[in-house]
Design a protein around this motif. Structure first.
Motif, PDB file in Angstrom:
ATOM      1  N   PRO A  86      -5.256  -5.039   5.145  1.00 35.21           N
ATOM      2  CA  PRO A  86      -5.742  -5.484   3.836  1.00 35.21           C
ATOM      3  C   PRO A  86      -7.249  -5.626   3.826  1.00 35.21           C
ATOM      4  O   PRO A  86      -7.867  -6.001   4.819  1.00 35.21           O
ATOM      5  CB  PRO A  86      -5.059  -6.851   3.645  1.00 35.21           C
ATOM      6  CG  PRO A  86      -3.876  -6.807   4.547  1.00 35.21           C
ATOM      7  CD  PRO A  86      -4.277  -5.967   5.722  1.00 35.21           C
ATOM      8  N   SER A 500      -1.272  -3.630  -0.051  1.00 38.69           N
ATOM      9  CA  SER A 500      -1.764  -4.429   1.073  1.00 38.69           C
ATOM     10  C   SER A 500      -2.366  -3.567   2.165  1.00 38.69           C
ATOM     11  O   SER A 500      -2.263  -3.875   3.347  1.00 38.69           O
ATOM     12  CB  SER A 500      -0.640  -5.313   1.658  1.00 38.69           C
ATOM     13  OG  SER A 500      -0.149  -6.194   0.677  1.00 38.69           O
ATOM     14  N   THR A 501      -2.992  -2.459   1.790  1.00 37.69           N
ATOM     15  CA  THR A 501      -3.768  -1.652   2.722  1.00 37.69           C
ATOM     16  C   THR A 501      -5.195  -1.574   2.207  1.00 37.69           C
ATOM     17  O   THR A 501      -5.515  -1.996   1.104  1.00 37.69           O
ATOM     18  CB  THR A 501      -3.178  -0.245   2.883  1.00 37.69           C
ATOM     19  OG1 THR A 501      -3.112   0.396   1.596  1.00 37.69           O
ATOM     20  CG2 THR A 501      -1.776  -0.309   3.463  1.00 37.69           C
ATOM     21  N   ASP A 504      -6.546  -0.249  -1.392  1.00 36.16           N
ATOM     22  CA  ASP A 504      -6.023  -0.807  -2.642  1.00 36.16           C
ATOM     23  C   ASP A 504      -7.165  -1.082  -3.631  1.00 36.16           C
ATOM     24  O   ASP A 504      -8.278  -1.460  -3.242  1.00 36.16           O
ATOM     25  CB  ASP A 504      -5.280  -2.119  -2.373  1.00 36.16           C
ATOM     26  CG  ASP A 504      -3.997  -1.891  -1.597  1.00 36.16           C
ATOM     27  OD1 ASP A 504      -3.609  -0.722  -1.440  1.00 36.16           O
ATOM     28  OD2 ASP A 504      -3.404  -2.880  -1.147  1.00 36.16           O
ATOM     29  N   ASP A 526      -2.825 -10.474  -3.855  1.00 34.36           N
ATOM     30  CA  ASP A 526      -4.039 -10.227  -3.057  1.00 34.36           C
ATOM     31  C   ASP A 526      -5.329 -10.376  -3.857  1.00 34.36           C
ATOM     32  O   ASP A 526      -6.414 -10.111  -3.336  1.00 34.36           O
ATOM     33  CB  ASP A 526      -4.010  -8.834  -2.418  1.00 34.36           C
ATOM     34  CG  ASP A 526      -2.881  -8.658  -1.431  1.00 34.36           C
ATOM     35  OD1 ASP A 526      -2.854  -9.411  -0.453  1.00 34.36           O
ATOM     36  OD2 ASP A 526      -2.027  -7.785  -1.645  1.00 34.36           O
TER      37      ASP A 526
END
Length: 737
Positions: A86, A500-501, A504, A526
């Motif tokens: 993230p 969640s990488t 994003d 997030d």
């Protein structure tokens, strides 16, 4: 005559370290594996140890924070992008010593690896190889050299297996599961090293690639002692002379009639290359160079002509645009007193003109217009410009908002009315652009923009962006009060299509004013919301998992069935909020203010609630299992039916709390304050039949096996209840099993 001394085999070992003598009894393969393991361990430890110390100091240091070193920030960004981690939205601040230790953690593996490669190339041994008595040599028997060592270690041993594992992980559907990446990497390294079992010379892939071999130092030194040296060979060749052979066939020829031929130890291969080929084929070489030269000249001519034509076309286009712009400016000036519709048509034509000067002119015109109809016309004309108009509109929006605030202190109602109308037109233009550009706002800068609701005697505005896609928009410190974002998406996956990488697109709402905003069913996973004002906001069924809500104001907000799993709410204020049926699993509410909240059936399992304030709250049926409630204030709370199994309640204040039907099994109650705590909920005496029916059974707290030894302010009746219901206290006659 004295006999000469005879050297025994044991004398040859004299003076050697004892560990080398012991290693000779171990086969070469286990020693190679041990040396490789120790090499990896040393490099890993050089990074893990200082990094862990930095993390420890960061969590326990009270020193002033400083920004994270830019090199460390860029390294963190590169690692996160490579491994699909993230993305950190804000630049972190750390303790100064943490900055230093993390710098050491970044540089020490590089320095150690470089040194090990250098000594491997020069001597054939790293430090672990030297300790275990093994050496890597080239096929010629010499040390491999620096280039060969880099190829052996960088490409063969690590680059090829880890690169293959990464590509399989990245494009096989396993991304971004780091556990699967570690497993694939381990399998690839095992296969690469296991090739030596199929090799007669016990060479894994990296030794084959670099043309090296790993040998036992002792065995290789013994072979070098018995191997005969290379010598030149001199051969006497008798010259061919038939007459001399016939006349002197019966006697030996003198030495001066013989020729000597000296053969070198090794025959050198004739070197071949491109230069030799050119000398052998001069005609072909001349033809190739001639064709290459002609091609270069022709390509240069074509490129030059294309460039000249392109410049001419651009000049003509700029001239046409300039002429059109000047014509529209003249028409706009000449229609100042013309009918409204004609002036609107000129404004619309100006907006459609692809010229930065036209946009600037329209924005200036909007900031000075006095006709409300033309204000709206200019605002709507901006829709044809697209996102290119946002920076200019944002600047005008901020200027008008500041101007309106300053006029509120002055007695100028007419001027204040005009500024309010211009601000409303600007807000409307920006809102329409956001709707039309939904899903394409990843680079939109809307910091400190004013899109808040306004109601005046002359104008009103309410931002409605329901079910829009605002992913990636920068809305830091924006004024968005009373806005409607029902079902709006604020975070979306990037090119990898996985949330969640690192890639994003995540909107930034830090410090935003969202008072009374409607964010029901919005997707805010997030999203950073540090310091945002969400007082009286509606967040029912909103996804706020892993959201950053540090110091956020959520007082009196509606959070029914809201997902706040793993959200960071440290220091947040939720006073008077409705949290019924919401999920806070593994959330961080350290030092959060939750006084007088209604959290019926909420789930706080494994949450960090250290020093949180819950005084006067309704926490009936709340799940606090394995939560950290150390030093929390739970005074005067309704905890009827709450699940407090294995909760950490050390130093917690439960004065006057209602624990009827609560489950306290496995909870740590050391030094907790139980003054006036109710363990039993008695049947209701209300005259209402429904209430009597629902609470006609006495409810007792489940305290079986709970240790109340260190609990403070227990009354005699409480101790009696503890002893008779399976709890333990020193005043109980028998300790329960």
């Amino acid at each position: 005559m004295a006999s000469p001394p005879i050297k025994r085999g044991k004398d040859r070992a004299k003076g050697k370290p004892i560990y080398l003598l012991l290693l000779q009894a171990i086969p070469l393969l286990p020693r190679r594996l041990a040396a490789w393991t120790l090499e990896v361990y040393l490099v890993a430890a050089s990074a893990v140890i200082p990094y862990s110390l930095g993390v420890y100091i960061e969590s326990h240091s009270s020193a002033d924070r400083v920004p994270l070193n830019p090199v460390l920030a860029n390294a963190e960004k590169a690692i996160a992008q490579t491994l699909g981690l993230p993305r950190r939205q804000s630049q972190p601040e750390v303790a100064p010593l943490t900055n230093l230790l993390w710098w050491v953690a970044l540089t020490s593996p590089v320095v150690l690896t470089s040194w090990q490669l250098y000594i491997l190339g020069k001597t054939g041994q790293t430090l672990p190889k030297r300790w275990f008595g093994v050496r890597a040599i080239a096929d010629s028997g010499k040390p491999p050299g620096l280039l060969r060592a880099v190829v052996r270690e960088g490409a063969g041993k690590w680059g090829l297996p880890l690169g293959t594992a990464y590509l399989l992980w990245r494009y096989s559907g396993a991304f971004p599961n780091l556990g699967l990446l570690a497993g694939l990497a381990g399998v690839a390294i095992a296969i690469e090293g296991g090739i030596l079992l199929r090799s007669s010379r016990r060479r894994p892939l990296h030794d084959r690639v670099a043309k090296t071999v790993v040998v036992d130092i002792q065995a290789s030194s013994r072979r070098q002692r018995v191997r005969p040296p290379n010598r030149s060979v001199t051969v006497e060749v008798k010259p061919y002379n038939p007459k001399a052979i016939a006349d002197n066939s019966h006697r030996r020829l003198p030495p001066d009639v013989l020729n000597a031929v000296v053969l070198p130890p090794e025959s050198e291969e004739r070197q071949k290359g491109f230069w030799l080929w050119m000398r052998q084929h001069p005609g072909t070489t001349l033809l190739i160079f001639t064709l290459a030269g002609m091609s270069f000249v022709l390509a240069t001519f074509v490129v030059t002509q294309v460039y000249i034509q392109d410049k001419a076309d651009r000049r003509q286009s700029e001239a046409d645009k300039n002429e059109a712009f000047l014509t529209l400016v003249d028409r706009l000036s000449s229609t100042a007193t013309d009918p409204l519709e004609e002036r609107k048509s000129v404004i619309l034509a100006m907006a459609r003109l692809d010229d930065p000067r036209a946009l600037s002119l329209l924005v200036d015109l909007l900031g000075q217009e006095t006709n409300p109809a033309l204000m709206d016309a200019i605002g709507r004309a901006m829709e044809s410009v697209g996102l290119k108009a946002l920076p200019a509109l944002r600047q005008l929006n901020q200027s008008l908002s500041n101007q309106l605030q300053s006029l509120s202190l002055e007695n100028a109602p007419q001027e204040r009315r005009l500024v309010a109308l211009r601000l409303r037109a600007t807000k409307g233009a920006i809102a329409r652009l956001l709707v039309l550009s939904s899903g394409r706002l990843s680079s939109a800068d809307l910091q400190r923009i004013d899109l808040g609701g306004m109601v005046t005697e002359s104008s009103d505005f309410a931002l409605i962006l329901d079910r829009a896609d605002l992913s990636g928009a920068n809305l830091r410190s924006a004024l968005l009060s009373q806005a409607s974002f029902r079902g709006t998406i604020f975070a979306s996956a990037g090119e990898d299509r996985l949330l969640s990488t690192f890639d994003d697109a995540i909107a930034d709402l830090s410090g935003a004013d969202l008072r009374e905003a409607n964010l029901a069913e919005a997707f805010l996973s997030d999203v950073p919301l540090q310091g945002a004002n969400l007082m009286l906001a509606t967040l029912n069924r909103t996804n706020l998992s892993r959201a950053q809500l540090l110091e956020t104001n959520l007082s009196s907000a509606q959070l029914l069935e809201t997902n706040l799993t793993e959200a960071d709410l440290e220091g947040a204020s939720l006073t008077g909020a409705d949290l019924a049926e919401s999920t806070f699993v593994r959330a961080n509410l350290r030092r959060a203010k939750l006084g007088r909240v209604r959290a019926l059936g909420a789930n706080f399992a494994s949450a960090n609630l250290f020093q949180s304030d819950w005084s006067g709250s309704d926490l009936s049926e709340v799940n606090f299992s394995q939560a950290n409630l150390e030093s929390a204030d739970l005074s005067s709370t309704q905890l009827a039916g709450a699940n407090l199994q294995k909760a950490q309640l050390q130093n917690a204040n439960l004065a006057n709390a209602n624990l009827g039907n609560a489950d306290l099994r496995g909870a740590n109650l050391a030094r907790a304050n139980f003054q006036g705590v109710l363990f039993v909920t008695h049947p209701s005496t209300s005259s209402e039949p429904f209430l009597n029916a629902s609470s006609s059974v006495e409810s007792k707290a489940n305290i079986e096996g709970v240790d109340f030894t260190d609990v403070k302010n227990l009354s005699d009746s409480q101790i009696n209840f503890i002893c008779t219901n399976g709890g333990y206290h020193p005043r109980c006659s028998i300790k329960p099993k």
